[in-house]
Design a protein around this motif. Sequence first.
Motif, mmCIF file in Angstrom:
data_model
loop_
_atom_site.group_PDB
_atom_site.id
_atom_site.type_symbol
_atom_site.label_atom_id
_atom_site.label_comp_id
_atom_site.label_asym_id
_atom_site.label_seq_id
_atom_site.Cartn_x
_atom_site.Cartn_y
_atom_site.Cartn_z
ATOM 1 N N ASP B 126 0.834 -1.212 0.000
ATOM 2 C CA ASP B 126 0.000 0.000 0.000
ATOM 3 C C ASP B 126 0.860 1.250 0.000
ATOM 4 N N ALA B 129 2.204 1.890 -3.337
ATOM 5 C CA ALA B 129 1.106 2.272 -4.233
ATOM 6 C C ALA B 129 0.637 3.712 -4.012
ATOM 7 N N PHE B 130 0.931 4.276 -2.832
ATOM 8 C CA PHE B 130 0.383 5.594 -2.484
ATOM 9 C C PHE B 130 0.665 6.665 -3.543
ATOM 10 N N GLU B 133 -1.215 5.994 -6.755
ATOM 11 C CA GLU B 133 -2.639 6.364 -6.649
ATOM 12 C C GLU B 133 -2.797 7.869 -6.892
ATOM 13 N N ASN B 134 -1.872 8.635 -6.327
ATOM 14 C CA ASN B 134 -1.933 10.091 -6.513
ATOM 15 C C ASN B 134 -1.711 10.477 -7.971
ATOM 16 N N CYS B 136 -2.743 8.801 -10.406
ATOM 17 C CA CYS B 136 -3.848 8.200 -11.163
ATOM 18 C C CYS B 136 -3.399 7.073 -12.095
ATOM 19 N N VAL B 137 -2.448 6.274 -11.658
ATOM 20 C CA VAL B 137 -2.023 5.105 -12.440
ATOM 21 C C VAL B 137 -3.099 4.027 -12.274
ATOM 22 N N PRO B 138 -3.520 3.371 -13.386
ATOM 23 C CA PRO B 138 -4.544 2.331 -13.252
ATOM 24 C C PRO B 138 -4.051 1.173 -12.364
ATOM 25 N N ALA B 139 -4.995 0.579 -11.625
ATOM 26 C CA ALA B 139 -4.646 -0.453 -10.643
ATOM 27 C C ALA B 139 -3.886 -1.632 -11.259
ATOM 28 N N SER B 140 -4.233 -1.985 -12.524
ATOM 29 C CA SER B 140 -3.575 -3.140 -13.139
ATOM 30 C C SER B 140 -2.080 -2.870 -13.334
ATOM 31 N N MET B 142 -0.322 -0.735 -11.516
ATOM 32 C CA MET B 142 0.297 -0.571 -10.199
ATOM 33 C C MET B 142 0.929 -1.865 -9.745
ATOM 34 N N GLU B 143 0.190 -2.949 -9.913
ATOM 35 C CA GLU B 143 0.668 -4.257 -9.453
ATOM 36 C C GLU B 143 2.043 -4.557 -10.041
ATOM 37 N N ILE B 146 4.757 -2.179 -8.642
ATOM 38 C CA ILE B 146 5.106 -2.505 -7.248
ATOM 39 C C ILE B 146 6.041 -3.710 -7.223
ATOM 40 N N ARG B 182 7.628 6.582 -8.906
ATOM 41 C CA ARG B 182 7.009 7.702 -9.628
ATOM 42 C C ARG B 182 7.953 8.284 -10.685
#
Lengths: 285, 299
Positions: B126, B129-130, B133-134, B136-140, B142-143, B146, B182
């Motif tokens: 998490d 990911a913070f 998220e800020n 606005c990277v799509p969740a797919s 992000m994985e 990370i 980032r």
Amino acid sequence: MRNFAMGRYRPYNTPMHRLDARVKIIALVSLMVAVFLGYGSVPLNFIIYGLIFLGLVVAMIIGKVSFLGVLRAIKAMWFMMIFILLFNVLIPTKGGDYFLIGDFKVYYSSIYNTLYIVFRLFLMLMITSILTATTSPMDMTFGLEFLLTPLKWIKVPVSSFAMILALALRFIPTLTEDTERLMRAQASRGVDFKEGKLKEKIKSITSLIIPLFSSALMRSGDLAIAMECRGYDPKAKRTKFRRKNWRISDTLWLLFFLVIFGGSIALAVLGGKYDFFQMFLDLFK
Amino acid sequence: MKKNSKKKDVPVIDDFAKGTAVKFEHVFFYYDESEKANGNYTVSDISFTINPGSYVTIIGHNGSGKSTLAKLLCGILEPCATSVKESGIYIFGEKMTYENYSRIQHQIGMVFQNPDNQFIGATVKDDIAFGLENDCVPASEMEKLIEEYSTKVGMHEFLDREPSALSGGQKQRVAIAGTLVRHPKILVLDEATSMLDPKGKREITRLIKMMREENPELTIISITHDIEEAYQSDEVIVLNHGKIVKIGSPKEVFADFETLKNIKLDIPFFQRLQDELQKYGIDITGVDDISSLVRLLCR
């Protein structure tokens, strides 16, 4: 403090843990409503509370929630229970059956009232500890944020509240560590937290609270800067890393709890007019 | 700094600072008016240039204005207005202002001193990911990111751990991953190793070395107390009472014993040894690290 057993999240993989946080929060609300309503007659009330209790016990077994934690919390409440009992006995009631202790009339209804309150509190503790023990703080925040979405339409900063909640939950262990460290530091300077009169104890707590507040404020300042440096803007749109997949079982449970919610309200309203328990007994005559 | 999103925000590159990663030009800063009245600025008339891809350390004793400098660099603090027209902070040739600071901030990643106070997420995952998220990277995506960055900093097996189950060095590595994910062009480490044990310190130093090899374009600015770390950098800036005392390569800076001693700074072990040996007529110039020095001396 770190061993605070009741309601501490335990990361298992049970059906209770897998249930969507939103459903669990709705379940909490509907069960709370069901617990705090009166259903007209004493036996019916206890039957319904008993059913909820049984349901919760099953949920606790499935979710591997510790019974001990709840019992410990109840144990801590004994003083309050006696207080409630005394209050109910001493306050004059409308009447009804009573028995005598010496010359003092003790009404059955005041005993029932105490039992209701104790039982309701006990059930409440069970419900909340199931929720917090089976839902991770992140999921809970996500669930709350989702359920409070309607407030966004009237410009309430729901996402900011959710972020505040998530950060508060994240910092509980850190602040606990701080407290322990400060307690040791102050104890080494001769402050005694365990013994002494109440006044002395309060004084010694002050020596803990002030540095704790100051360190918490400093931490929050640092945290705000760190968040800004990573591009956080409370007003801007953000994507979500944690996605929840809604499953059919979630829908079914949601429906079930909505039925409980509606059903309990209906039963309480009608219970004021009809004595369902008596009607039930009459069926067998 | 406050944002003013209504104004148009288009990058304007000043010729004056072209080709530099960071340029401080006559920067002044004070925290309260009384400081200004006494002429005691926290940061006073600072000018320097940092080239892209270089590794610069800023050293100085407590209260010398190092951390204020870092905050100015990241746009958290705003320099005081001066009469000099060019005065200000330039990031890749663009002057930082009210209007553009949030966009410019995107190019700068910052890692702070206290590992606990910058751990935002509930778990390692998490936290990394913070920032995404800020952005606005799509969740797919992000994985994947990370996975990639946690492996880079050696924290892949700890992805689901909570901060309380990590050591200071590990938390700091997570902070670095959360920053690097980032894709900043400048990485600022604000005393990132000062709260760590020797093992944690070594881990971070190794990580910095690895990052530089992997991405030679990354500019690293490290604010530090650690003289040995400063000795490894390309350039050292020495601060005292908010002013630059010395600036140059570590060899140049640390050769000036007197100045450093006057401002109560230590001299790296290697430099001290070199100097002592010189007194006995043993010249070890040209030797850069301890192991080759030991070899030379044992010969």
